[in-house]
Enzyme design. Structure first.
Site, PDB file in Angstrom:
ATOM      1  N   THR A 292       0.842  -1.191   0.000  1.00  0.00           N
ATOM      2  CA  THR A 292       0.000   0.000   0.000  1.00  0.00           C
ATOM      3  C   THR A 292       0.877   1.242   0.000  1.00  0.00           C
ATOM      4  O   THR A 292       2.048   1.203   0.393  1.00  0.00           O
ATOM      5  CB  THR A 292      -0.889   0.080   1.250  1.00  0.00           C
ATOM      6  OG1 THR A 292      -0.042   0.226   2.410  1.00  0.00           O
ATOM      7  CG2 THR A 292      -1.774  -1.133   1.396  1.00  0.00           C
ATOM      8  N   ASP A 293       0.281   2.351  -0.397  1.00  0.00           N
ATOM      9  CA  ASP A 293       0.897   3.635  -0.094  1.00  0.00           C
ATOM     10  C   ASP A 293       0.768   3.844   1.412  1.00  0.00           C
ATOM     11  O   ASP A 293       0.015   3.145   2.087  1.00  0.00           O
ATOM     12  CB  ASP A 293       0.194   4.746  -0.878  1.00  0.00           C
ATOM     13  CG  ASP A 293       1.084   5.957  -1.096  1.00  0.00           C
ATOM     14  OD1 ASP A 293       2.048   6.144  -0.316  1.00  0.00           O
ATOM     15  OD2 ASP A 293       0.821   6.726  -2.033  1.00  0.00           O
TER      16      ASP A 293
END
Length: 781
Positions: A292-293
């Site tokens: 994920t970011d």
């Protein structure tokens, strides 16, 4: 006697127990020594959950927010920071020492390693990194070899500073010029963006470290990025937004992919199995892991199922959630094992696993030279009336105006900002090149900036940019009398968390335009030239004011060697060979996405409609006859070139075809030319752009009179369009026009070939369908 036996027995039992534990530990499988399946089988559920969640220690917020399931996304920008192993890096993965699994270090960012330059207050030992040119400049080189060289230098710093994976490159399409992070990204065209991304990935990873190509996918704005949904057709996704990633991944095999903050067609990218598994792994055969970011995503169990292997930066409650999901059968152990395996496969390649003894002493001097050379290669000469450039040595005295002449911008803000040891200003660069920039003008700017900062501090007001110094009549009288030429630097900056303001950042303010004209008029009245240098990260408005400049050099944000690289081009030491990888429109309203950016509702958009479909940038301009200010692929040189002798290997296409073009330097100075191959396809079954870039190449440095033959290969897949109804890439039968060009609007030669029978080049899955019905822009027949 019994008491004596008891005394002897207790130590013996403890010894036996200790030996048993050691024996058990020695029999444990170890990463790299035992089969991966055995290592995974030996992991506890808690260890598996720990591995798929980053080592962040932030507590769960007390108020998670309305409408959230079990996640939390902070307001942007969320810039990662860790003090573990490499201070100032973005984050770490968790180690499992008993199985020989080390912790990885992950660091920002796209223009250089983002780490703390000074640690524990000790300035005698520094850890500065090289600030390389931003993505918009690197793409403007149109030269993958130059970009790969930057990648090799960049990757060496990643390696020598103890980082395992650099969170770069960013490859999102320039859908709209107001995107605050366009400086990080490469182009409006997927071929240019994907090719440049592959080049820098190959360069970085040649050092034995990893990359994370991002932000996957349709993350084309910063405004409300954590909650906004990009509503976009499958065709536009596949032909533009996904294609950039596909080209780069196929040509470079990045270690990781970063899913984006936003939703695509209603669902968060980190939770889209059709995106992260069906497209990325099943169709494209990606072998690394997906993360994920930072702070991205909402439902962590769903992310695991979708194929988002790692949650960053990680929190203890996220680990608990994964454990509980497995225990309560809402997440299968099989899925968790798969994600663990993806991560372990990459850990096996990492410097951390190999115990690389990093030095903390990369060759910053050598890398600065790489940055300087690449910066000059990517600068674009937009205007050169009356051969105002290069500045001949006889014109030594220079009046240098503009606040960014003295406070030059090396790169954008946010996670893409690099902690560098210095930035060479335009003023310093001119002085280093042997020119004599006016000391009095410099002092006036420096004093003005200092007074402004003091005033803001006293008034306890925040400020981001120092305004321009008013050019008084007395200042201009002295400047025009004692100097041979004027240079006016125009600066713009932007970064993570916010998009650009149309009136104050994209356009020049009324004061700026008035000042520019006043300076230009004063110098022109004395018969002296005026040169504009654009120190910007993204496209700006050029109307009106540009008529007052004799020459305009688009320097972008060139990294820490900015001033030296700019002076190299202004002086003629380097002949500019950069070409635009993104269009400069006449009016902002000419941008195809202008009316749909950043979405609705306007103050805090939750939905953005990609109504323009595949018609972005030059694809829109060329199809709908919109005249740009400076078109895609445009750029001038100090010399002239002839592009001729376009030849095709066959006039009938059969799986592949080659085209050759001759390029000759017909001018008086050594230089390089970019040849761009555009193809117009028959629009029989579906609508198509008027033309699309299908290949490009840059010559070597050609001496006056020297020629070079460039060869281009065209495959059936290059000619194919995506048919949503059948989920097929199809090269239509019919007549195609191939064009050799110096830009999208400067076509030098054309040739015709035919495809006798339609070719289905690929059959894909039906994925990523829009969650609402809408009508895409299409040309009228």
């Amino acid at each position: 006697m019994n008491k004596f036996k008891k005394v002897i027995t207790l130590p013996l039992l403890l010894l036996v127990a200790s030996l048993t534990v050691k024996a058990q530990q020695s029999n444990l499988p170890q990463l790299g020594k035992s089969p991966l399946k055995k290592v995974i089988a030996a992991m506890t559920l808690e260890e598996k959950a720990t591995l798929v969640v980053g080592a962040g220690k932030a507590p769960k917020p007390k108020q998670a927010g309305i409408g959230m399931s079990n996640g939390w996304v902070p307001e942007p920008p969320m810039i990662g920071h860790t003090e573990t192993k490499v201070p100032g890096a973005a984050g770490n993965t968790n180690a499992i020492p008993r199985l020989g699994i080390p912790s990885l270090v992950l660091s920002d960012g796209p223009a250089g390693v983002r780490i703390s330059p000074i640690r524990k207050g000790d300035s005698t030992h520094t850890y500065y990194a090289t600030a390389f040119p931003v993505g918009t400049l690197l793409a403007s080189t149109w030269d993958p070899a130059v970009v790969e060289e930057v990648g090799r230098a960049f990757g060496n710093e990643v390696h020598e500073y103890g980082v395992d994976i650099i969170l770069a490159p960013g490859v999102n399409i320039h859908r709209n010029p107001l995107n605050g992070r366009n400086f990080e990204y490469y182009s409006e065209d997927p071929l240019v963006a994907g090719t440049m991304a592959a080049a820098i990935i190959n360069g970085i990873q040649s050092n034995g470290v990893g990359t994370s190509i991002k932000h996957f996918v349709a993350n084309n704005q910063e405004t409300n990025r954590n909650y906004n949904s990009s509503t976009v057709s499958e065709r536009a996704l596949r032909e533009l937004y996904l294609k950039t990633f596909r080209i780069a991944i196929a040509a470079s095999n990045p270690w990781t992919v970063m899913s984006s903050y936003n939703r695509v067609n209603g669902l968060y990218t980190a939770q889209r199995k059709d995106l992260l598994t069906t497209v990325l792994r099943d169709e494209w055969k990606f072998k690394g892991f997906v993360m994920t970011d930072w702070g991205g995503g909402y439902d962590w169990a769903e992310e695991m199922k979708a194929g988002n292997d790692l949650i960053m930066p990680g929190r203890p409650d996220q680990i608990e959630t994964i454990i509980n999901a497995v225990k309560h059968d809402s997440l299968s152990m099989k899925v968790l094992d798969r994600n663990v395996e993806h991560i372990l496969n990459i850990i096996l390649k990492s410097p951390a696993f190999k115990n690389y003894p990093y030095s903390n002493k990369p060759d910053l001097k050598a890398h600065a030279e790489v940055a300087r050379s690449a910066a000059a290669e990517g600068m674009v000469l937009l205007k050169n009336k009356g051969n105002a450039l290069p500045i001949v040595k006889a014109l030594r005295n220079i009046a240098a105006f503009g606040i960014t002449t003295y406070n030059t911008i090396p790169g954008g803000t946010g996670s893409g900002e690099v902690n560098k040891a210095y930035t060479v200003s335009v003023y310093q660069g001119l002085a280093n090149a042997g020119y004599m920039p006016d000391e009095g003008i410099k002092n006036a700017y420096v004093q003005f900036a200092e007074n402004y900062r003091k005033q803001m501090h006293q008034q306890k007001r925040r400020y981001y940019d120092v305004p321009e110094l008013p050019a008084t009549d007395s200042l201009l009288n002295a400047a025009t009398t004692h100097n041979d030429v004027a240079i006016i630097t125009i600066g713009r900056n932007a970064g993570e968390g916010n998009d650009r303001n149309l009136e104050r950042n994209y356009m020049l303010t009324a004061d700026e335009q008035q000042q520019f004209k006043k300076i230009a008029d004063a110098f022109h009245a004395k018969g002296k030239k005026v040169i504009a240098v654009l120190n910007i990260g993204g496209v700006i408005d050029m109307k009106g004011w540009q008529d007052n400049a004799d020459a305009i050099l688009l320097a972008w944000q060139p990294g820490q060697e900015a001033g030296n690289a700019i002076a190299d081009v202004l002086s003629g030491k380097v002949n500019p060979s950069g070409r635009l990888a993104t269009t400069f429109p006449v009016n902002y309203e000419d941008v195809s996405s202008a009316k749909n950016f950043p979405g609705t509702p306007a103050n805090r958009p939750t939905h953005v409609l990609y109504e323009e479909g595949i018609y972005v940038g030059y694809r829109y301009d060329d199809t709908f006859n919109v005249k740009p200010m400076y078109e895609f692929g445009y750029g001038l040189s100090y010399t002239d070139f002839a592009i001729s002798n376009l030849k095709l290997s066959s006039k009938v296409f059969n799986s592949t075809m080659t085209a050759t073009v001759n390029v000759k330097n017909t001018g008086k100075m050594a230089g390089r030319q970019v040849v761009q191959i555009y193809i117009s396809a028959p629009a029989k079954s579906i609508d198509k752009p008027a033309q699309e870039l299908k290949a490009f190449a840059k010559t070597r440095l050609l001496q006056p009179g020297e020629s070079q033959v460039l060869t281009f290969t065209i495959r059936a897949a290059d000619l194919a369009s995506y048919h949503t109804d059948s989920s097929e890439w199809i090269t239509d039968a019919g007549q195609y026009v191939i064009k050799s060009a110096a830009s999208s609007r400067d076509i030098k030669q054309t040739a015709v070939f035919s495809v006798p029978k339609a070719i289905v080049t690929e059959k894909d899955h039906k994925v990523l369908q829009p969650d609402i019905n809408f009508t895409e822009l299409k040309p009228t027949k």
